[in-house]
Design a protein around this motif. Structure first.
Motif, short mmCIF file in Angstrom:
data_model
loop_
_atom_site.label_atom_id
_atom_site.label_comp_id
_atom_site.label_asym_id
_atom_site.label_seq_id
_atom_site.Cartn_x
_atom_site.Cartn_y
_atom_site.Cartn_z
N GLY A 178 0.79 -1.23 0.00
CA GLY A 178 0.00 0.00 0.00
C GLY A 178 0.82 1.28 0.00
O GLY A 178 0.27 2.37 0.18
N PHE A 179 2.13 1.17 -0.21
CA PHE A 179 2.94 2.38 -0.34
C PHE A 179 2.57 3.12 -1.61
O PHE A 179 2.20 2.52 -2.62
CB PHE A 179 4.44 2.03 -0.40
N ARG A 180 2.67 4.43 -1.57
CA ARG A 180 2.48 5.25 -2.76
C ARG A 180 3.84 5.69 -3.29
O ARG A 180 4.81 5.79 -2.52
CB ARG A 180 1.64 6.49 -2.45
N ILE A 181 3.90 5.94 -4.57
CA ILE A 181 5.12 6.47 -5.17
C ILE A 181 5.09 7.99 -5.00
O ILE A 181 4.22 8.67 -5.52
CB ILE A 181 5.23 6.10 -6.66
N SER A 182 6.04 8.51 -4.23
CA SER A 182 6.09 9.96 -4.00
C SER A 182 7.22 10.62 -4.78
O SER A 182 7.34 11.85 -4.78
CB SER A 182 6.26 10.26 -2.51
N GLY A 183 8.04 9.81 -5.45
CA GLY A 183 9.11 10.36 -6.27
C GLY A 183 9.50 9.38 -7.35
O GLY A 183 9.56 8.16 -7.12
N ASP A 223 27.60 5.55 -12.29
CA ASP A 223 26.33 6.21 -11.97
C ASP A 223 26.60 7.72 -11.96
O ASP A 223 27.36 8.22 -11.14
CB ASP A 223 25.86 5.73 -10.59
N ILE A 224 25.98 8.42 -12.91
CA ILE A 224 26.20 9.87 -13.02
C ILE A 224 25.13 10.63 -12.23
O ILE A 224 25.23 11.84 -12.06
CB ILE A 224 26.27 10.28 -14.50
N GLY A 225 24.13 9.92 -11.74
CA GLY A 225 23.16 10.55 -10.86
C GLY A 225 21.92 11.05 -11.58
O GLY A 225 21.82 11.03 -12.81
N PRO A 226 20.93 11.52 -10.81
CA PRO A 226 19.68 11.98 -11.39
C PRO A 226 19.81 13.35 -12.04
O PRO A 226 20.71 14.12 -11.69
CB PRO A 226 18.73 12.04 -10.19
N SER A 227 18.92 13.60 -12.97
CA SER A 227 18.81 14.94 -13.58
C SER A 227 17.39 15.45 -13.40
O SER A 227 16.78 16.00 -14.31
CB SER A 227 19.20 14.90 -15.05
N THR A 228 16.88 15.20 -12.22
CA THR A 228 15.54 15.65 -11.85
C THR A 228 15.61 16.28 -10.47
O THR A 228 16.47 15.92 -9.65
CB THR A 228 14.55 14.47 -11.82
N GLU A 229 14.72 17.20 -10.21
CA GLU A 229 14.57 17.79 -8.88
C GLU A 229 13.12 17.63 -8.49
O GLU A 229 12.23 18.15 -9.17
CB GLU A 229 14.99 19.25 -8.87
N TYR A 230 12.88 16.87 -7.42
CA TYR A 230 11.51 16.50 -7.04
C TYR A 230 10.78 15.89 -8.24
O TYR A 230 9.62 16.19 -8.52
CB TYR A 230 10.76 17.71 -6.49
N SER A 231 11.51 15.04 -8.97
CA SER A 231 11.01 14.27 -10.12
C SER A 231 10.82 15.08 -11.40
O SER A 231 10.47 14.51 -12.44
CB SER A 231 9.70 13.53 -9.77
N LYS A 233 14.67 5.82 -10.32
CA LYS A 233 14.96 5.83 -8.88
C LYS A 233 13.67 6.23 -8.18
O LYS A 233 13.22 7.37 -8.28
CB LYS A 233 16.10 6.78 -8.53
N ILE A 234 13.05 5.28 -7.49
CA ILE A 234 11.70 5.45 -6.96
C ILE A 234 11.73 5.68 -5.45
O ILE A 234 12.47 5.01 -4.72
CB ILE A 234 10.83 4.21 -7.26
N THR A 235 10.92 6.62 -5.00
CA THR A 235 10.69 6.85 -3.57
C THR A 235 9.29 6.40 -3.21
O THR A 235 8.31 6.78 -3.87
CB THR A 235 10.86 8.34 -3.21
N PHE A 236 9.20 5.57 -2.18
CA PHE A 236 7.92 5.07 -1.69
C PHE A 236 7.63 5.69 -0.33
O PHE A 236 8.53 5.85 0.50
CB PHE A 236 7.95 3.54 -1.53
N GLU A 237 6.35 6.02 -0.10
CA GLU A 237 5.94 6.53 1.21
C GLU A 237 4.64 5.87 1.64
O GLU A 237 3.80 5.50 0.80
CB GLU A 237 5.74 8.06 1.16
N ALA A 238 4.48 5.77 2.94
CA ALA A 238 3.23 5.27 3.51
C ALA A 238 2.96 6.02 4.80
O ALA A 238 3.88 6.22 5.61
CB ALA A 238 3.30 3.77 3.78
#
Length: 309
Positions: free
Chosen positions: A128-133, A274-282, A302-307
């Motif tokens: 039941g986690f949501r994807i927040s990023g 790994d050169i890293g993300p090129s997003t800020e807050y997705s 690269k996914i962030t899960f929150e519950a």
């Protein structure tokens, strides 16, 4: 699945092969002051299956608490899907017992271990986690690097690299950490990007993390670009910071540095950078995305899960 709190020393003995340097006891202890408490968690269903280190602050149980990502380290290999299935729901049960309000986990980019991370995605979804990023991460597959590198990249990037090669610049690994850091700091300030690590933080971190520093210099031996790179796992490295000094874009030092770093780590036997993300807050930074694609990078999630508890 039972979640067992352990001491740092016991955790180190149980989780002998952390997923990455960011999941090690030493790295998390170095950054422990950034949270109210650090939890070293073992997931056991009759056997020790996984471990993860999380921090508690402001009513949130979060992993990582001072790193690009965190992951569940496998204690034993070939864990069955049934063991993965209850990991995320067990984490919620544990968090509820702590009395926190929320759980947040940012998993590594999927390229680090497609099979392991896919199973964790499924566990978090079903709990039941949501994807927040949902960040776009960029990496260069070093198996693709060779003498024909120029012909595998975007034509405009090829032109920039050739121009840089004619400019008389040099690339080298350096022990002059302060000079490398100062170039990165100037780059971040000019672009209004955050610089999360002070010079003192860098000096403390490299005591426990194998770190390489590189500089690109002009023929007059002026450092105009630099990079700080962690060995995050035996075959994988991650660029923590890189950038060029303000006013040097026309020399194309970043194209020059990327080429030489790919060559360096290919010869060192690494699998990818790994050169890293090129997003800020997705939200994508299109300029950064275009640059990384142009020099030959692939993209992973690269996914962030929150519950909420």
């Amino acid at each position: 699945m039972n979640v067992i709190e352990s001491s740092p020393s016991d955790y180190r003995n149980i989780v002998r092969d952390p997923f990455s340097i960011f999941d090690s006891v030493d790295f998390c202890q170095l950054n422990a002051s950034k949270v109210e408490s650090v939890k070293h968690l073992i997931f056991n269903d009759g056997k020790n299956r996984f471990g993860i280190i999380a921090g508690v602050t402001d009513g949130v149980l979060k992993a990582p608490f001072s790193a690009p990502y965190a992951c569940f380290s496998e204690i034993g290999k070939n864990n069955k899907i049934a063991s993965y299935a209850t990991v995320a729901s067990s984490l919620i049960d544990y968090a509820r017992g702590l009395g926190v309000n929320r759980v947040r986990v940012t998993l590594p980019p999927s390229v680090y271990d497609e099979s392991h991370i896919a199973k964790l995605y499924n566990s978090f979804y079903n709990a039941g986690f949501r994807i927040s990023g949902c960040d776009l991460n960029f990496q260069y597959d070093l198996s693709a690097f060779g003498e024909d590198y120029e012909m595998t990249i975007d034509p405009k990037a090829r032109q920039k690299l050739r121009a840089a090669m004619r400019g008389g610049m040099t690339f080298q690994k350096t022990s002059d950490i302060k000079s490398a850091y100062d170039v990165i700091k100037a780059n971040r300030e000019a672009k209004n990007y955050p610089l999360w690590m002070s010079y003192e933080n860098v000096l403390e971190t490299i005591k426990i993390v194998k770190t390489d520093f590189f500089v690109v210099s002009t023929p007059a031996e002026q450092a105009i670009a630099s990079a700080m790179v962690y060995e995050v796992a035996p075959s994988k490295v991650q660029i923590i910071y890189w950038g060029n000094a303000p006013g040097t874009d026309e020399l194309r030092p970043m194209n020059f540095m990327a080429f030489h770093m790919f060559d360096h780590y290919k010869k060192a036997g690494k699998s990818f950078i790994d050169i890293g993300p090129s997003t800020e807050y997705s939200v994508p930074n299109f300029g950064l995305c275009d640059f990384k694609q142009a020099i030959g990078c692939d993209t992973s999630s690269k996914i962030t899960f929150e519950a909420d508890i």
